[in-house]
Design a protein around this motif. Sequence first.
Motif, mmCIF file in Angstrom:
data_model
loop_
_atom_site.group_PDB
_atom_site.id
_atom_site.type_symbol
_atom_site.label_atom_id
_atom_site.label_comp_id
_atom_site.label_asym_id
_atom_site.label_seq_id
_atom_site.Cartn_x
_atom_site.Cartn_y
_atom_site.Cartn_z
ATOM 1 N N VAL A 184 0.824 -1.199 0.000
ATOM 2 C CA VAL A 184 0.000 0.000 0.000
ATOM 3 C C VAL A 184 0.859 1.251 0.000
ATOM 4 O O VAL A 184 0.641 2.172 -0.761
ATOM 5 N N GLN A 187 1.693 3.876 -5.745
ATOM 6 C CA GLN A 187 1.494 5.269 -6.106
ATOM 7 C C GLN A 187 0.825 5.296 -7.465
ATOM 8 O O GLN A 187 1.153 4.505 -8.333
ATOM 9 N N GLN A 242 1.947 -2.800 -19.183
ATOM 10 C CA GLN A 242 1.408 -3.341 -17.933
ATOM 11 C C GLN A 242 1.442 -4.857 -17.915
ATOM 12 O O GLN A 242 1.565 -5.478 -16.876
ATOM 13 N N ARG A 302 -9.583 1.381 -11.393
ATOM 14 C CA ARG A 302 -8.221 1.030 -11.066
ATOM 15 C C ARG A 302 -7.743 1.886 -9.883
ATOM 16 O O ARG A 302 -7.052 1.433 -8.996
ATOM 17 N N LEU A 344 -6.336 0.687 -6.296
ATOM 18 C CA LEU A 344 -5.025 1.111 -5.815
ATOM 19 C C LEU A 344 -5.136 1.675 -4.406
ATOM 20 O O LEU A 344 -4.355 1.363 -3.525
ATOM 21 N N GLY A 394 -5.389 -0.786 -1.888
ATOM 22 C CA GLY A 394 -4.244 -1.677 -1.784
ATOM 23 C C GLY A 394 -4.474 -3.021 -2.430
ATOM 24 O O GLY A 394 -3.830 -4.012 -2.111
ATOM 25 N N MET A 395 -5.439 -3.077 -3.305
ATOM 26 C CA MET A 395 -5.759 -4.358 -3.930
ATOM 27 C C MET A 395 -5.087 -4.544 -5.272
ATOM 28 O O MET A 395 -5.182 -5.601 -5.888
ATOM 29 N N LEU A 396 -4.435 -3.494 -5.733
ATOM 30 C CA LEU A 396 -3.869 -3.566 -7.081
ATOM 31 C C LEU A 396 -2.432 -3.085 -7.025
ATOM 32 O O LEU A 396 -2.108 -2.126 -6.334
ATOM 33 N N ALA A 439 0.568 -1.073 -8.327
ATOM 34 C CA ALA A 439 0.689 0.105 -9.181
ATOM 35 C C ALA A 439 1.594 -0.156 -10.365
ATOM 36 O O ALA A 439 1.444 0.442 -11.421
ATOM 37 N N THR A 440 2.523 -1.075 -10.191
ATOM 38 C CA THR A 440 3.497 -1.268 -11.261
ATOM 39 C C THR A 440 3.010 -2.236 -12.319
ATOM 40 O O THR A 440 3.315 -2.085 -13.494
ATOM 41 N N THR A 441 2.251 -3.247 -11.911
ATOM 42 C CA THR A 441 1.858 -4.236 -12.916
ATOM 43 C C THR A 441 0.378 -4.175 -13.271
ATOM 44 O O THR A 441 -0.036 -4.756 -14.266
ATOM 45 N N MET A 455 -1.867 -5.607 -11.752
ATOM 46 C CA MET A 455 -2.497 -6.867 -11.402
ATOM 47 C C MET A 455 -2.979 -6.823 -9.960
ATOM 48 O O MET A 455 -2.433 -6.117 -9.123
ATOM 49 N N LEU A 477 -3.159 -7.753 -6.194
ATOM 50 C CA LEU A 477 -2.020 -8.095 -5.340
ATOM 51 C C LEU A 477 -2.170 -9.499 -4.741
ATOM 52 O O LEU A 477 -3.272 -9.999 -4.565
ATOM 53 N N PRO A 478 -1.034 -10.091 -4.388
ATOM 54 C CA PRO A 478 -1.046 -11.465 -3.870
ATOM 55 C C PRO A 478 -1.421 -11.534 -2.402
ATOM 56 O O PRO A 478 -0.604 -11.828 -1.543
ATOM 57 N N ILE A 479 -2.649 -11.244 -2.120
ATOM 58 C CA ILE A 479 -3.101 -11.266 -0.739
ATOM 59 C C ILE A 479 -4.007 -12.482 -0.576
ATOM 60 O O ILE A 479 -4.869 -12.715 -1.418
ATOM 61 N N LEU A 518 -7.441 -13.177 -2.170
ATOM 62 C CA LEU A 518 -7.760 -12.153 -3.153
ATOM 63 C C LEU A 518 -7.237 -12.545 -4.528
ATOM 64 O O LEU A 518 -7.992 -12.772 -5.450
ATOM 65 N N SER A 543 1.338 -11.227 -14.276
ATOM 66 C CA SER A 543 0.667 -12.323 -14.963
ATOM 67 C C SER A 543 1.671 -13.362 -15.424
ATOM 68 O O SER A 543 1.317 -14.457 -15.794
ATOM 69 N N VAL A 561 -8.650 -11.840 -17.672
ATOM 70 C CA VAL A 561 -8.643 -10.989 -18.865
ATOM 71 C C VAL A 561 -7.944 -11.739 -19.995
ATOM 72 O O VAL A 561 -6.927 -12.407 -19.767
#
Lengths: 202, 653
Positions: A24, A28, A39, B25, B29, B32-34, B36-38, B40, B42-44, B47, B68, B377
Amino acid sequence: MDRRSFLSLGLGLGLVEMTTTSQVQAAQIPSQPQSRVAQSGFLPNVPLVTQNGEHVNFYDDMVRNKTILLNFFLITCKEGRCPVAMANLRKVQELLGDRMGKDVFFLSITLQPELDGPKALKDYADNLGALPGWTFLTGKAGDVETLRRGLGYVDVDPERDRDLSNHIGMARYGDDRLNRWGAVSLRSSASNIASTFQWLSK
Amino acid sequence: MNNYEKLILKTMDLHREITQAKLSRRDLLKMGMLSATTGMLLPIPGLSLRSAFAKGGNNSVSSSVSSSVTPGATVGCPVPGKDIISPPTRPWIEELPRLIEKQTVKDNDPNNISHGNGGGAPGPDPIGTLGGGDCKIHILHDHPELATATPYANLGHQGWGRGGQLGDFAPKKFYETRVKQFNHVWHRDLPAGTAGQAAWGFDSVVPGPMFRTRYGESHFNRIHNDLPEGNLGFGINQMTTHMHNLHTPSESDGNPLYPNYSGYYYDHHYPNVYAGVKQYGGIGNPDEALGTLWYHDHKLDFTSQNVYAGLAGMNSIYDAWDAYTGDGRYNSASNNYGKDMGDFGDETKGWRLPCGDNYEFDVGLVFHDRQFDPNGVDFFPLTCFDGAIGDKSTVNGKIQPFMPVKQRKYRFRMLNMGPSRTYQWFLNNGAPFIVISNDGNLLPAPVVTKNFKQAVAERFDIILDFSQYKPGTEIILVNRAEQVNGRGPTGKLLSPGFDTLKFIVTSDAFGTDESRIPAKLRPLPDLNQPIARSRQWKFERAGGEWVVNGQPFNRDVVSAEIPEGTAEHWTIINGGGSWLHPVHIHYEEHRYLSVNKAPPAPTEVGRKDVIRLDPNMQTEIYMRFRDYKGIYPMHCHNVVHEDHAMMVMWKIV
């Protein structure tokens, strides 16, 4: 379910633990989102160095929002397919006229980064007669390898994969804004390669 | 349900809720579910599907990252089931959709064909030096007034408007097709649920509609390209529609070099004549009839991506003997075949093949291999040279569908739409298939076999007889060929294999099954015409690209000029490396003289347009080039190989 109730339900479902993860803090919202293809991981944003010694990130600095053609090459390979590929590209830059360096860019990445430093690339580019808009790239061996694999310049046969001259025939071209990516043979002909840019962004 | 399955279900529910709540999206973000860089999830635990699998055991993925694909693996060519896993979907939930039956424009009146979007224009000149003057859109460009003239009498098409023996086939049926982006549901269990996700399709369906056309009844199809500028993360909104493998002039063949740009249309005219018009007169030699065709995009460098987006459909062409009434003989007085033939579907005439009213028992089955990312997707391996392999098999656009069938005979027209997988089909109860055609062309006699291989673009017509089964019986079509990359099947037969389509026998009424399985079908034409020339074509990988005779595709090169009306002997060679290349030659079909120096298998003795060129294989084929002139390609129909330069152009002069 509407957006608001999902958000509250999400917290109620015990998803709170997620918000405490380190991701989190790291998350950003980028000012300019990456293209969909970037992506998906197809355009690794590895650090590289240009023939002029500039430090760049492959995707952010060289590909994002641009129309490019990219290939891998070897300075040491002076026979067979190697010189044909680069000689064709030299002609293509001329066929593109004033589009070269303005809305079409070439990226040539060395497959031997340990041998080919920025100075060697600069000499090579000058000898070849590379025009502005054509960037030659080197970097750490691991980063170049990540890029090569990410872009699919891989032979499933390990022995053939080690022969670097098996990775110099094909160029990838793309328009990052439109997520359009294709490939063209560098051995075909300059006019065949150049024709790609007549229709790619139409 | 064990904990692992519960975890998967919970993940699927969450995906669906995210979709239904229309969370952006940005919202994800924030929560905290996504990543930011990919981009995708997140590996939670609970989830991300990827982490669900990582915890799950059986199909576990070593990595816990949220991309992915697994970093460090061959990102360009992720292995389905290892580097990338589609979300789980339950089998036999979706019912097999029938292909939509294509209808003519209103009243079959050419005046009802529209001129594009708000007076849209015909396409511009084809780009490149091979475009030439024989392209129909070129003529429209020179004579724009023809674009709005009806019924298009003066177009310079080899099969129409030029008069004489070959140029006198004015269209009798008028069609219009719009190619658009729309939302498609591959399976309701995918995170997108019943809202579906974007796909491209002819008439906004995937696969596109089924055309039912007839010999002697020329047809016209105006194809509007209404695709958006933005794509699906792959693809390009430029297209050219290849009619695989009709006996049609080059200008309507759908050549890769004749693009139709978004906002424009392209007119295709299909004379629907047999090969040998010049030789036999009339509409040619009925022994050269085709049967199960398909159409698909063929855009240069983008065929694999655009077809994967959904741009393909089927076209069955009939004549008098093929599930038709009438004696089918050519009537020289009326210069017509169709007139004598009556209606489709009468199973008491001709060869009495299964058809039924409204083609109820003549069913197109389009097999399309697909991969989804962990978020459900659509995924296409954009930077993989080898091929595109998926972990979900779809039939007519649905993952693992079921089909209720009646207690009688059916004719199934099976098409492998690709992109790169070769199937080996079995029925789970050990029952045999009755193969009546290969590549759409009826064999001299039916072949009974318990399994057969089907490479990309190959078609097989089979008859299955469900009259022997009690209502409630379930029979599954299974692919047992193991294939882990674009190279081709490993040779290992999987047990139990991939369940692909389930037939469920019902007690529903169907009248009387008048169809038959004839002892003999269409005779093969003789191969008596002397061979004018021999040529050799070698397909292999060299220098990181796919080549034919050592050369990558070059639009400026014509690799063979062949005089019209001649016959040739071609040798097709696999250059090695354990790759399978389904080689497709446009225009007239070939006949095997030998396969690896042996006679062809019983299912391959007929006229074919795809050579399943297995590793190290060498085939000798007999080719004829009759009637029309122009340029045609030969290419590998592992369409990823095709797009990486495994193609040549040849020309009939």
